[in-house]
Motif scaffolding. Sequence first.
Motif, PDB file in Angstrom:
ATOM      1  N   SER A  22       9.045  56.160  35.648  1.00  0.00           N
ATOM      2  CA  SER A  22       8.456  54.924  36.155  1.00  0.00           C
ATOM      3  C   SER A  22       7.184  55.187  36.937  1.00  0.00           C
ATOM      4  O   SER A  22       6.406  54.281  37.188  1.00  0.00           O
ATOM      5  CB  SER A  22       9.458  54.185  37.051  1.00  0.00           C
ATOM      6  N   ASN A  23       6.975  56.444  37.343  1.00  0.00           N
ATOM      7  CA  ASN A  23       5.777  56.791  38.104  1.00  0.00           C
ATOM      8  C   ASN A  23       5.176  58.066  37.537  1.00  0.00           C
ATOM      9  O   ASN A  23       5.573  59.164  37.894  1.00  0.00           O
ATOM     10  CB  ASN A  23       6.101  56.962  39.584  1.00  0.00           C
ATOM     11  N   ASP A  79       9.902  65.418  37.827  1.00  0.00           N
ATOM     12  CA  ASP A  79      11.266  65.114  38.254  1.00  0.00           C
ATOM     13  C   ASP A  79      12.020  64.342  37.173  1.00  0.00           C
ATOM     14  O   ASP A  79      13.221  64.540  36.981  1.00  0.00           O
ATOM     15  CB  ASP A  79      11.242  64.308  39.556  1.00  0.00           C
ATOM     16  N   SER A  80      11.312  63.472  36.471  1.00  0.00           N
ATOM     17  CA  SER A  80      11.943  62.708  35.392  1.00  0.00           C
ATOM     18  C   SER A  80      12.380  63.626  34.261  1.00  0.00           C
ATOM     19  O   SER A  80      13.454  63.457  33.673  1.00  0.00           O
ATOM     20  CB  SER A  80      10.968  61.651  34.864  1.00  0.00           C
ATOM     21  N   ALA A  81      11.531  64.605  33.931  1.00  0.00           N
ATOM     22  CA  ALA A  81      11.865  65.549  32.859  1.00  0.00           C
ATOM     23  C   ALA A  81      13.107  66.343  33.214  1.00  0.00           C
ATOM     24  O   ALA A  81      13.976  66.577  32.361  1.00  0.00           O
ATOM     25  CB  ALA A  81      10.684  66.486  32.608  1.00  0.00           C
ATOM     26  N   PHE A  82      13.215  66.748  34.480  1.00  0.00           N
ATOM     27  CA  PHE A  82      14.392  67.504  34.901  1.00  0.00           C
ATOM     28  C   PHE A  82      15.646  66.657  34.710  1.00  0.00           C
ATOM     29  O   PHE A  82      16.676  67.134  34.211  1.00  0.00           O
ATOM     30  CB  PHE A  82      14.270  67.913  36.373  1.00  0.00           C
ATOM     31  N   ALA A  83      15.562  65.399  35.112  1.00  0.00           N
ATOM     32  CA  ALA A  83      16.724  64.512  35.023  1.00  0.00           C
ATOM     33  C   ALA A  83      17.142  64.304  33.569  1.00  0.00           C
ATOM     34  O   ALA A  83      18.334  64.280  33.241  1.00  0.00           O
ATOM     35  CB  ALA A  83      16.415  63.166  35.682  1.00  0.00           C
ATOM     36  N   MET A  84      16.150  64.157  32.688  1.00  0.00           N
ATOM     37  CA  MET A  84      16.459  63.946  31.272  1.00  0.00           C
ATOM     38  C   MET A  84      17.157  65.162  30.674  1.00  0.00           C
ATOM     39  O   MET A  84      18.146  65.036  29.951  1.00  0.00           O
ATOM     40  CB  MET A  84      15.167  63.637  30.503  1.00  0.00           C
ATOM     41  N   LYS A 106      18.121  57.711  36.316  1.00  0.00           N
ATOM     42  CA  LYS A 106      17.408  58.007  37.557  1.00  0.00           C
ATOM     43  C   LYS A 106      17.421  59.499  37.842  1.00  0.00           C
ATOM     44  O   LYS A 106      18.273  60.238  37.361  1.00  0.00           O
ATOM     45  CB  LYS A 106      18.034  57.242  38.723  1.00  0.00           C
ATOM     46  N   ASP A 107      16.468  59.939  38.668  1.00  0.00           N
ATOM     47  CA  ASP A 107      16.426  61.340  39.047  1.00  0.00           C
ATOM     48  C   ASP A 107      17.243  61.557  40.326  1.00  0.00           C
ATOM     49  O   ASP A 107      17.933  60.641  40.802  1.00  0.00           O
ATOM     50  CB  ASP A 107      14.984  61.826  39.209  1.00  0.00           C
ATOM     51  N   THR A 108      17.153  62.718  40.883  1.00  0.00           N
ATOM     52  CA  THR A 108      17.986  63.052  42.040  1.00  0.00           C
ATOM     53  C   THR A 108      17.639  62.220  43.268  1.00  0.00           C
ATOM     54  O   THR A 108      18.462  62.057  44.176  1.00  0.00           O
ATOM     55  CB  THR A 108      17.823  64.542  42.396  1.00  0.00           C
TER      56      THR A 108
END
Length: 769
Positions: A699-700, A709-714, A690-692
């Motif tokens: 997922s979106n 945001d997903s890329a940052f989390a990865m 999950k992201d922050t």
Amino acid sequence: MNFDDLLGADFKLLDDAVEDWGTLVTNLATLKKQAEDGLHKAANKADWTGMNSQVTKEFIGKTAGEFSDAHTQAKTIHSILDDTRGELKGYQKQLTEAVSRGRQKNIKVIGYEGGFTVTTDIPPEARTHADQDNSDDINALRDDIQKILRDADESDSSASKVLKALADQAEMGSSDASYKSRDDAATAIKEAEALAKIAKKNPEDLTVKDFDRINAGLKKYKNDDLFSERFATTLGPQKTMEFWAGINNPGMAWDIGHDRRDQLDDLQRNLGMTLANASQSDSTAMDDWRRNVINMGDKPIYGDKGGPMGFQVMSNLMRTGDYDDQFMKDYGTKLMEKERKLTGNGANPNSAWQHMGTDQILNRIGEDSGSDPFTGYLKGLSNSPDAATDFFNQEFVSKNDPDNPFEHDTDGDGKMGKKTLSNFDYLFEERDWPRETDFHGDEINTGKNNMALALEAATTGHPAGEYPTLDTPAHNSGQAKLVESIFSSVSENPERLSKNGYMSDSMGQIAAEYMPDIHRGLHAGSGREEELFPNAGSTASLREKDITRFLYTVGRNPEGYAAVNLGQASYTSHLMQYHFQHPEAYAADSHFPPEQSLQQAAGHISRTAGNIEGLIGGGRAFEGELEGGAKDAEYNAAIKGASTWGGSLVGIGVGLGTAPIGGPGAVVAGGLAGTATSEIISSITDGSMKDTSEDVIYSNGEHIEGTRDSAFAMVEEATKKAGENSGHKYPLIEASVAEHAKTGFDDAGQNVHSYLDGEGKAKELDTED
């Protein structure tokens, strides 16, 4: 087998041969183990770069394989000799006992060249009357001896046939054909000859029973080396063509078409795999078979009576199995010659390959008719990577050819001129593919889809649909050149891919396995790409413009997006871990401490990762704008569906020149454990990362912010795992990578705007970048 030869046989030489082969088997088993453990596995753990990664490592793997083949062949030969010796000694004993029984009844056996005589053991002048009195005993003994000699002759001749067939399998080195006994091998050859005899019948004479016998036999023996070679060579190219074409012609084989139509696909698979296996044989008969198949390619199979061309029939039998590389190369060269002749070097549509309503169906695997030989041939190439690389890089037409019909803006100055086209250029950009429809009248594109599969094999070095392993050689110059052509072609006209989205899964896989090359292309200009993004083999030289257009277009397809997304996550995770364990690998300045060099390396990696995610995310968002949430659901399903092969993406890291990556479940050489990458890939595909904001990443993607945001989390997770695995955690570095990824993501947006218009088409640029 002569009577005297068997009765007086001295088996000492055969005993010595069996003993010698037994010793050889034992010694080769030791060498095999040493070659695998001490040579092959050691080579896979070593650090390979440059030509060593392309030549030496592969050579070592093949050499180790030769020891394995030598052991297999020696073991098989030892079993055959041992079986034959035991049987011949048994028959000698039976013969001796039979002669002894005769003596007890005053009957003797007299051997002579070519035969033997059984008679009463009395003076010759009295034998006639005595033989009449003893006729029952004499005839019984004669029959017993004849049976013994027949069985001994069968044992001896079958052993000779099998041993010769084994020796013929490999012109140099050893064959990997394995048999536990002489009878197993002899039975395989006998069954091959019997089935070929049935298949040689005129199609109208083939019965449903014949069909069942052939199909069951091929299914059982399709992977048997001796069976395959003997079946193919006994049947021969002409009868092979006539068999497959005839059995699919209702006018010739009506009963089979009526009662076994639903099993024709199984027969096609089994026959194709049998012939593919046979094509690997080095026997003289198979040399003739391969040559004659190619010679028949551009001619009607029934000669003056017409019928489909040899290429049309044979190509459909190439859809299954791994055919010999050189055969596939020679076949492809001749096929392209015919294509040039029929189309005027590609200027005109080829009506010869267009399926018409009255034409027979030649393909039963899938819905295409099989009339276009390229459809089946390209599917065959997808199983033969080396042949595929060679085929696509071959020249189709030269710029100096006066009959070259194609004009291009070769210099970017707006002026049109001739250019040399490769087979890839022609098939991917210029060919007028015959139209095919399914049973509902809807257009199908099996040929182009198979082309994409063949390109996947040609660029990656392994069969399409599979993943790199420790034995997959590093990318060579031919593969890298082809990747450059693919990226450049899609960049020139993205619609070549966007209008053929079914090819994007293969294109995504290609991109996933060329992550080092893509990273270097997006980070070009610093002069430090080799240290930052190590690559074992030849590197494809990719321009930022081409990468931008290619990845954006691939990102418009859910399967293509999923492949690049997970490939990028895998490579970034591996790369982070590599640099955390080797902070000195990227030393921005000799005076910098390792931590500062590592921080810069992590920053560059994160920025490039963000750039890639931004490019494919832009394509995904574009599709979201067109179709909304429904399309977004397809992307999520593609990522989730990738969980079945996501673990194999650990192998996507291949290309880290100083630290090659293993296959599924393997560890990374040089001490880099593969668990971090596996965990990250799994957490993406199962939706646990999950992201922050506590939203499931990726997922979106309908809106670009979701992908960002997903890329940052990865990237943050990859950095965190790298620190944990290396035992060197750097909180400041972990905290900074997201900002670098944001910069890269923003770069992607700017590049998309610069190189693509609002419809996803290439923008006209004033100057070359």
